[in-house]
Design an enzyme around this catalytic site. Structure first.
Site, short mmCIF file in Angstrom:
data_model
loop_
_atom_site.label_atom_id
_atom_site.label_comp_id
_atom_site.label_asym_id
_atom_site.label_seq_id
_atom_site.Cartn_x
_atom_site.Cartn_y
_atom_site.Cartn_z
N VAL A 1 0.87 -1.19 0.00
CA VAL A 1 0.00 0.00 0.00
C VAL A 1 0.90 1.23 0.00
O VAL A 1 1.74 1.39 0.88
CB VAL A 1 -0.91 0.02 1.24
N GLY B 1 -1.39 12.53 3.42
CA GLY B 1 -2.00 13.40 4.44
C GLY B 1 -3.24 14.14 3.97
O GLY B 1 -3.64 15.13 4.57
N GLY C 1 -6.10 12.25 3.02
CA GLY C 1 -7.21 11.28 3.04
C GLY C 1 -7.20 10.31 1.87
O GLY C 1 -8.12 9.49 1.74
N LEU C 2 -6.20 10.40 1.02
CA LEU C 2 -6.20 9.55 -0.17
C LEU C 2 -5.80 8.10 0.14
O LEU C 2 -6.30 7.17 -0.50
CB LEU C 2 -5.31 10.14 -1.25
N GLY C 3 -4.89 7.91 1.12
CA GLY C 3 -4.53 6.55 1.51
C GLY C 3 -5.77 5.82 2.04
O GLY C 3 -6.02 4.66 1.70
N LYS C 4 -6.53 6.55 2.84
CA LYS C 4 -7.78 6.01 3.38
C LYS C 4 -8.76 5.66 2.25
O LYS C 4 -9.36 4.58 2.25
CB LYS C 4 -8.38 7.08 4.30
N ASP D 1 3.76 -2.42 9.04
CA ASP D 1 4.97 -1.89 9.68
C ASP D 1 4.53 -1.06 10.89
O ASP D 1 3.43 -0.48 10.88
CB ASP D 1 5.74 -0.99 8.69
N TYR E 1 -3.90 1.86 9.82
CA TYR E 1 -4.81 0.74 9.53
C TYR E 1 -5.87 0.58 10.62
O TYR E 1 -7.01 0.22 10.32
CB TYR E 1 -4.01 -0.56 9.35
C1 LIG Z 1 0.65 4.94 4.90
C2 LIG Z 1 0.12 5.75 3.72
C3 LIG Z 1 -0.42 4.82 2.65
C4 LIG Z 1 -1.03 6.65 4.25
O1 LIG Z 1 -1.58 7.38 3.17
P1 LIG Z 1 -2.06 8.91 3.35
O2 LIG Z 1 -2.76 9.31 2.10
O3 LIG Z 1 -0.95 9.73 3.83
O4 LIG Z 1 -3.11 8.71 4.55
P2 LIG Z 1 -4.48 9.52 4.75
O5 LIG Z 1 -4.22 10.96 4.51
O6 LIG Z 1 -5.56 8.87 3.98
O7 LIG Z 1 -4.74 9.26 6.29
C5 LIG Z 1 -5.96 8.72 6.77
C6 LIG Z 1 -5.96 8.77 8.27
O8 LIG Z 1 -4.87 8.03 8.79
C7 LIG Z 1 -3.99 8.87 9.53
N1 LIG Z 1 -2.62 8.46 9.18
C8 LIG Z 1 -2.01 8.54 7.99
N2 LIG Z 1 -0.78 8.06 8.05
C9 LIG Z 1 -0.60 7.66 9.31
C10 LIG Z 1 0.47 7.08 10.01
N3 LIG Z 1 1.62 6.78 9.40
N4 LIG Z 1 0.30 6.83 11.33
C11 LIG Z 1 -0.85 7.10 11.95
N5 LIG Z 1 -1.91 7.67 11.33
C12 LIG Z 1 -1.78 7.93 10.03
C13 LIG Z 1 -4.29 10.26 9.09
O9 LIG Z 1 -3.99 11.17 10.11
C14 LIG Z 1 -5.75 10.19 8.80
O10 LIG Z 1 -6.49 10.25 10.00
P3 LIG Z 1 -7.99 10.91 10.05
O11 LIG Z 1 -8.87 10.02 9.21
O12 LIG Z 1 -8.31 10.85 11.52
O13 LIG Z 1 -7.85 12.29 9.51
C15 LIG Z 1 1.19 6.69 3.13
O14 LIG Z 1 1.66 7.52 4.13
C16 LIG Z 1 2.36 5.96 2.51
O15 LIG Z 1 2.32 5.58 1.36
N6 LIG Z 1 3.46 5.79 3.26
C17 LIG Z 1 4.69 5.18 2.76
C18 LIG Z 1 4.51 3.74 2.39
C19 LIG Z 1 4.13 2.86 3.56
O16 LIG Z 1 4.72 2.94 4.63
N7 LIG Z 1 3.11 1.97 3.34
C20 LIG Z 1 2.65 1.00 4.30
C21 LIG Z 1 3.49 -0.22 4.24
S1 LIG Z 1 3.06 -1.43 5.45
#
Ligand SMILES: CC(C)(COP(=O)(O)OP(=O)(O)OC[C@H]1O[C@@H](n2cnc3c(N)ncnc32)[C@H](O)[C@@H]1OP(=O)(O)O)[C@@H](O)C(=O)NCCC(=O)NCCS
Ligand SMILES: CC(C)(COP(=O)(O)OP(=O)(O)OC[C@H]1O[C@@H](n2cnc3c(N)ncnc32)[C@H](O)[C@@H]1OP(=O)(O)O)[C@@H](O)C(=O)NCCC(=O)NCCS
Lengths: 173, 173
Positions: free
Chosen positions: A110, A118, A120-123, A146, A153
Site C-alpha cells: 500500500v 496526508g 485522506g487519499l490513503g484512506k 509496519d 490501519y
Molecule cells: C501509509 C500511507 C499509505 C497513508 O496514506 P495517506 O494518504 O498519507 O493517509 P491519509 O491521509 O488517507 O490518512 C488517513 C488517516 O490516517 C492517519 N494516518 C495517515 N498516516 C498515518 C500514520 N503513518 N500513522 C498514523 N496515522 C496515520 C491520518 O492522520 C488520517 O487520520 P484521520 O482520518 O483521523 O484524519 C502513506 O503515508 C504511505 O504511502 N506511506 C509510505 C509507504 C508505507 O509505509 N506503506 C505502508 C506499508 S506497510
C-alpha cells in the site's frame, strides 16, 4: 479529512473480468486546482516503471520488474490511484491483495506518493480495496503492518492481534 | 521427535504443473506398525468430504464445500499428508498457502488428525510446505497463528511480530 471526499461516484467503463468496475473516480475535490481529479482503477495493465518510481519516492527497495509483473498478475485484486489532468494521468497510489478467492485475502504494497499524502487519499484507496474484496465475498481481510502504519490501519477498522492471533514470518535458521 | 524421521526420501510420480514433485513419502518409521507409511502429496484433487472429516476432528467450524473447493483451486500450494496401509490411504494432514507467485506467501489451514498429533508429523508437514514455497522462489513466508500454536510455529523458525510488524484483521465497524 475534509479535503477530499472519499466518495466513489461511479464507474466509467465496462465491468472487469471479476464483474467489478475496473475504473471509477473520486469527485468533489474542493482543492485549489479545479483541473485535476482523482481516479481509481482495478486495471492491472500499468506501466511498471511508473510503479517503480512511485515506490522509489517512498524509499522502498527496488525489486526486479519481472517479479513485480508476476506478483501483479497473480494478485487477486490491484487498486491503483491516479491524478488526472486533462489527458495526462499520473500514478499516485497503489495497493494489491493476494487471496484464495473464497475466504482470506492479504493486503500488500500500500503506497501513496508523498506529494499526495496526508489528504485522506490513503484512506480512500484502502476503502476501495476493502470494498472490492468484500464485493468478492471475502470475509477475512488481513495484512502485515509496519509499526509506523499500525495506527493508519487501525483507523480503517483493522485490529492488531485479534484474540491473540499473531502475525508470523519465517526466517531460515 | 525421534518417533518419525522427517526425511523426505523421494518422489514417485511425474513432476506437477509447477515443476515440483506431486508426491513423496516419509520412511523409516520405527513404530509398532510396519504395515503403514506416511505419504505427502501436492496433488489438490482430493475428496473434500474426507477433508471436512479431518477438520471436524479438530473442531473447526464447517465451511461450504463449494467455497473450500474454490479456495484449494486458488491456493498456490496445497500439501496433504496420508497414512498408507496396503492399498488403503487415509488423509491425516492438510496445509495450504496463498501467494503472489513472486514475493509473498501466506499459510492457512494447517491441521494434523488428533490420532497422529504429537509425533512430529505437523513439523514434517510444515517443512514440506516451506520447502515447496522456497523451491518456488518465495522469500517471504508468513502466517497468522492462533495463540495456542505460536510456539509450534516458533519451533519451525517463524518469528512473531519481527521488527514490530503487526498482523492485522479487518472488522466492519
Ligand atoms: C501509509 C500511507 C499509505 C497513508 O496514506 P495517506 O494518504 O498519507 O493517509 P491519509 O491521509 O488517507 O490518512 C488517513 C488517516 O490516517 C492517519 N494516518 C495517515 N498516516 C498515518 C500514520 N503513518 N500513522 C498514523 N496515522 C496515520 C491520518 O492522520 C488520517 O487520520 P484521520 O482520518 O483521523 O484524519 C502513506 O503515508 C504511505 O504511502 N506511506 C509510505 C509507504 C508505507 O509505509 N506503506 C505502508 C506499508 S506497510
Ligand atoms: C498444531 C498442529 C498442526 C501440530 O501438529 P503435531 O503433529 O501435533 O505437531 P508435532 O508433533 O510435529 O510437533 C512438533 C514440535 O512442536 C511442538 N508442538 C506441537 N504442538 C504444539 C503446540 N500446540 N504448542 C507448542 N508446541 C507444540 C511439539 O512439542 C514438537 O516439539 P519438538 O520438535 O521440540 O519435539 C496440530 O496439533 C493440529 O492440527 N492442531 C489442531 C489444529 C490447529 O490448531 N491448527 C493451527 C491453526 S492456526
Amino acid at each position: 479529512m475534509g479535503f477530499w471526499k472519499s466518495l466513489f461516484l461511479g464507474s466509467e467503463s465496462a465491468a472487469s473480468p471479476k464483474g467489478l468496475p475496473s475504473r471509477g473516480y473520486l469527485a468533489d475535490l474542493p482543492n485549489a486546482d479545479e483541473n485535476s481529479r482523482i481516479i481509481f482503477s482495478t486495471d492491472r495493465d500499468l506501466d511498471l516503471y511508473e510503479l517503480e518510481e512511485l515506490c522509489d519516492a517512498v524509499g522502498w527497495a527496488r525489486r526486479p520488474i519481472r517479479k513485480v509483473k508476476k506478483a501483479i498478475q497473480h494478485s487477486f485484486v490491484v487498486v491503483t490511484m491516479w491524478e488526472e489532468r486533462g489527458a495526462r494521468r499520473r500514478l499516485i497510489g497503489f495497493s494489491r491483495a493476494t487471496s484464495d478467492h473464497a475466504f482470506n485475502a492479504t493486503i500488500w504494497d500500500v503506497v501513496v506518493h508523498p506529494d499526495f499524502q496526508g489528504k485522506g487519499l490513503g484512506k480512500a484507496l484502502m476503502k476501495q480495496l476493502i470494498k472490492t474484496l468484500r464485493n468478492a465475498d471475502i470475509s477475512n481481510v488481513t495484512l502485515f503492518a509496519d509499526p509506523h502504519v499500525v495506527e493508519f490501519y487501525r483507523n480503517l477498522g483493522f485490529m492488531p492481534d485479534p484474540e491473540g492471533i499473531k502475525g508470523m514470518f519465517w526466517y531460515p535458521d
